[in-house]
Every structure is written in structure tokens, then in C-alpha cells.
Design a protein around this motif. Sequence first.
Motif, PDB file in Angstrom:
ATOM      1  N   PRO A 276       0.791  -1.226   0.136  1.00 53.71           N
ATOM      2  CA  PRO A 276       0.043  -0.088   0.108  1.00 53.71           C
ATOM      3  C   PRO A 276       0.755   1.413   0.140  1.00 53.71           C
ATOM      4  O   PRO A 276       0.342   2.243   0.009  1.00 53.71           O
ATOM      5  CB  PRO A 276      -0.828   0.019   1.465  1.00 53.71           C
ATOM      6  N   PHE A 277       2.142   1.359   0.186  1.00 54.09           N
ATOM      7  CA  PHE A 277       3.162   2.082   0.103  1.00 54.09           C
ATOM      8  C   PHE A 277       3.648   2.670  -1.370  1.00 54.09           C
ATOM      9  O   PHE A 277       4.007   3.643  -1.368  1.00 54.09           O
ATOM     10  CB  PHE A 277       4.282   1.784   0.913  1.00 54.09           C
ATOM     11  N   ILE A 278       3.282   1.816  -2.261  1.00 53.32           N
ATOM     12  CA  ILE A 278       3.612   2.134  -3.477  1.00 53.32           C
ATOM     13  C   ILE A 278       2.387   3.508  -4.096  1.00 53.32           C
ATOM     14  O   ILE A 278       1.337   2.877  -4.242  1.00 53.32           O
ATOM     15  CB  ILE A 278       3.948   1.035  -4.640  1.00 53.32           C
ATOM     16  N   GLU A 279       2.640   4.522  -4.072  1.00 51.74           N
ATOM     17  CA  GLU A 279       1.693   5.482  -4.646  1.00 51.74           C
ATOM     18  C   GLU A 279       1.414   5.463  -5.886  1.00 51.74           C
ATOM     19  O   GLU A 279       0.425   5.670  -6.656  1.00 51.74           O
ATOM     20  CB  GLU A 279       2.187   7.021  -4.116  1.00 51.74           C
ATOM     21  N   ASN A 280       2.747   5.316  -6.910  1.00 53.68           N
ATOM     22  CA  ASN A 280       2.774   5.505  -8.054  1.00 53.68           C
ATOM     23  C   ASN A 280       3.903   4.903  -8.975  1.00 53.68           C
ATOM     24  O   ASN A 280       5.016   4.532  -8.101  1.00 53.68           O
ATOM     25  CB  ASN A 280       2.456   6.812  -8.632  1.00 53.68           C
ATOM     26  N   LEU A 281       3.837   4.275  -9.930  1.00 53.48           N
ATOM     27  CA  LEU A 281       4.909   3.634 -10.481  1.00 53.48           C
ATOM     28  C   LEU A 281       4.921   4.245 -12.070  1.00 53.48           C
ATOM     29  O   LEU A 281       3.933   3.988 -12.826  1.00 53.48           O
ATOM     30  CB  LEU A 281       4.546   2.235 -10.597  1.00 53.48           C
ATOM     31  N   GLU A 282       6.223   4.707 -12.505  1.00 50.11           N
ATOM     32  CA  GLU A 282       6.432   5.085 -14.054  1.00 50.11           C
ATOM     33  C   GLU A 282       7.126   4.204 -14.717  1.00 50.11           C
ATOM     34  O   GLU A 282       8.356   3.752 -14.071  1.00 50.11           O
ATOM     35  CB  GLU A 282       7.002   6.420 -14.041  1.00 50.11           C
ATOM     36  N   VAL A 283       6.775   3.947 -15.820  1.00 52.34           N
ATOM     37  CA  VAL A 283       7.938   2.940 -16.666  1.00 52.34           C
ATOM     38  C   VAL A 283       8.582   3.906 -17.461  1.00 52.34           C
ATOM     39  O   VAL A 283       7.888   4.559 -18.247  1.00 52.34           O
ATOM     40  CB  VAL A 283       7.093   1.794 -17.245  1.00 52.34           C
ATOM     41  N   ASN A 284       9.894   4.293 -17.299  1.00 54.44           N
ATOM     42  CA  ASN A 284      10.576   5.345 -17.989  1.00 54.44           C
ATOM     43  C   ASN A 284      11.319   4.779 -19.154  1.00 54.44           C
ATOM     44  O   ASN A 284      11.414   5.533 -20.152  1.00 54.44           O
ATOM     45  CB  ASN A 284      11.851   5.929 -17.107  1.00 54.44           C
ATOM     46  N   ARG A 285      11.698   3.590 -19.359  1.00 56.87           N
ATOM     47  CA  ARG A 285      12.595   3.170 -20.557  1.00 56.87           C
ATOM     48  C   ARG A 285      12.231   1.321 -20.359  1.00 56.87           C
ATOM     49  O   ARG A 285      12.234   0.927 -19.498  1.00 56.87           O
ATOM     50  CB  ARG A 285      13.635   3.219 -20.216  1.00 56.87           C
ATOM     51  N   ILE A 286      11.698   1.029 -21.753  1.00 58.47           N
ATOM     52  CA  ILE A 286      11.354  -0.245 -21.811  1.00 58.47           C
ATOM     53  C   ILE A 286      12.963  -0.862 -22.368  1.00 58.47           C
ATOM     54  O   ILE A 286      13.229  -0.532 -23.579  1.00 58.47           O
ATOM     55  CB  ILE A 286      10.353  -0.748 -22.778  1.00 58.47           C
ATOM     56  N   GLY A 287      13.459  -1.799 -21.449  1.00 60.71           N
ATOM     57  CA  GLY A 287      14.716  -2.443 -22.075  1.00 60.71           C
ATOM     58  C   GLY A 287      14.573  -3.738 -22.676  1.00 60.71           C
ATOM     59  O   GLY A 287      13.649  -4.501 -22.635  1.00 60.71           O
ATOM     60  N   LYS A 288      15.585  -3.958 -23.702  1.00 65.65           N
ATOM     61  CA  LYS A 288      15.509  -5.059 -24.521  1.00 65.65           C
ATOM     62  C   LYS A 288      16.549  -6.129 -23.761  1.00 65.65           C
ATOM     63  O   LYS A 288      17.656  -5.972 -23.826  1.00 65.65           O
ATOM     64  CB  LYS A 288      16.189  -4.508 -25.619  1.00 65.65           C
ATOM     65  N   VAL A 289      15.967  -7.086 -22.965  1.00 67.71           N
ATOM     66  CA  VAL A 289      16.696  -8.108 -22.608  1.00 67.71           C
ATOM     67  C   VAL A 289      16.349  -9.396 -22.859  1.00 67.71           C
ATOM     68  O   VAL A 289      15.131  -9.652 -23.188  1.00 67.71           O
ATOM     69  CB  VAL A 289      16.941  -7.842 -20.853  1.00 67.71           C
ATOM     70  N   ARG A 290      17.271 -10.572 -22.721  1.00 68.75           N
ATOM     71  CA  ARG A 290      16.770 -11.940 -23.281  1.00 68.75           C
ATOM     72  C   ARG A 290      16.428 -12.856 -21.827  1.00 68.75           C
ATOM     73  O   ARG A 290      15.900 -13.685 -22.164  1.00 68.75           O
ATOM     74  CB  ARG A 290      17.877 -12.358 -23.962  1.00 68.75           C
TER      75      ARG A 290
END
Lengths: 206, 115
Positions: free
Chosen positions: B79-93
Motif C-alpha cells: 500500500p506504500f507504492i503511490e505511483n509507478l512510472e515506466v521510464n524506459r523499456i529495456g531489451k533483455v533476453r
Amino acid sequence: MPGLIGKKIGMTSVFSADGKNIPCTVIEAGPCIVTQVKTVDNDGYEAVQLAFDDKKEKNTSNPLVGHFKKAGTTPKVKIVEFDEFEQEFNLGDVVTVDGIFEENIFVDITGISKGKGFQGVVKRHGFGGVGDSTHGQHNRLRAPGSVGASSYPSRVFKGMRMAGRTGGDQVKVENLRVLKVIPENNLLIVKGSVPGAKGSYLIIEK
Amino acid sequence: MDLLKVAQEAFKSGKELPKFSSGDTISVHYKIIEGNKERIQIYKGVVIQIKGEGTNKRFTVRKMSGNVGVERIFPFDSPFIENLEVNRIGKVRRARIYYFRSRTGKKARIKEKRV
């Protein structure tokens, strides 16, 4: 005490509003069926006998089949007596969780603890064990040590705590807070742990 | 098992976090309570792994704090996570990019996935 018969489903944890991670036990409580109503006139005391969880008729003794037939129900596995219910019950009535329990009340839960087999005194009675090689032991860290004096009394006192079969006893845990009641699935969620294995029967009292 | 899931569902806050996976750079807006004051701290880093299931599901975010690598584990249901932003989508395998821990400097880069 008014209550219900239930079955332990398992444990999980949930986050409370203030962010605490609370361990909780999920119990399938009821629906129970009234199989006998005991009265002072008839039995000398007042009680309501509840039954829970179906079983096959071929696995039920004839006297019990008759007993369940009287209440107009199929044979059940677990039969327990409760008393001091607020409402009046008749034979064959169905008792569900939402009628008995509500959120934030405290309940006592009785169950049969998990069997642990033959265990030593450290696990069974909480002995500290001996960390050193003194007091009569040299290589045993979890042995009980001395069990009494020598020539007097020349015997071991009764009730001396020793190793043996552990667990599998009836255990009652008091004052467990009810976190939630889910009437659609007959679920009761209480804070903390409850004796017994998953699927074992529990007696939940208010 | 099913009834256990029913019970877990009943406690869900209904808050949905945006979708992300390992290799993504995210900012977690985390509520911190000090005494009776509340403030929001932003923790930005790379998602190393997503682990667990149900109420136990959690993700690990790694960031470099100066020269020291810091990893923090957040439960999805916290409940402590107020908000979450995805800044960059990484390319990993990989689903768990543990190898990323031993990388520093120019090697510690993850290719960005164009969407």
C-alpha cells in the motif's frame, strides 16, 4: 459458546490499510446443519449439535445414518455441540458463517496439532539443551541431562519430562481476530496461525 | 488452493500497477511515514527480476547510488507504492538479469526497445 465447525484451507498474508503485512489463516467455516437440539427437559442441559462436511452413507454406521435421517440430511463427518446461540434453531437448520461471525471480533479455535513423531526434549518440552561438554555430557548437545538424584529417591519422579511422541494433541488458540468473513464461499479469515494441517477440522467458537 | 485465492482476492486494494518486466527502468513513488509526516520518495532503477505469485509477488529494482549498487524489493500489493512510472523499456533476453550486477560503467547499459 456459539460457534461453527470448519476446515483449515491454508495460510497467506495480506497488507492492512496501514501497510502492515499480516499473516492470516483461511478457514472454510460451515455451512453446518443442526442435527440435534438438546433441552433441559430432555437432556438436562441446553445445546445445539452441529454437523459439517459430507461423507458417504456406506462409510457411516447405521445408528448415525438414522440420526442424520432424523435431521433430514446426508451423513456428515464431524459432529460438535455448541451452546448459547442468540437465535433459536430447529432440526435441519443450516448455520452459515455470516450468521455467527463478523469482522473484528475475537474467536477461539480448537484443532488437532500436526503430528511430529518421536521427538527429543528440546523440541518437545522446550529444554535449552546443553551447550557445553559438562553436566555429565560430552558430545550430546540436546540430551535431557540428569533426571533426578541417586540413592534417594532411587527412582525417577512421575511426570518427568522426557522424549516421546509429539504433536497430534488437541490444541486451543484463543483470541484470534477475524479479519474478514466471505459468506459466498463460507470463508473465515483470522489473523495468525491455527493448529493442524491443511484440511483438518477446526472448532471455531465466539 | 482455489479458496485460498478467493481469500487473497478479497483483500486486493484494486490498485493496478502499469505493466513492466525485467530490464525496464522504472520509478517507484514510495510513501514514507516519519512520525506523523508523510512524504513520497522516488526510487529509480532497473528491474532485475519479478518473483512470486499472488499476494507474494514482488519485484527487485537495482540502482547505482554513487559507486554502490542498491537493490530494493517491492511487493506488488504494497500500500506504500503511490505511483509507478515506466521510464524506459529495456531489451533483455532473460527474465532475471542477475548478470547486470557485475556490470559497471559503459557495460551496464541496456538497449532500449522501440515500441
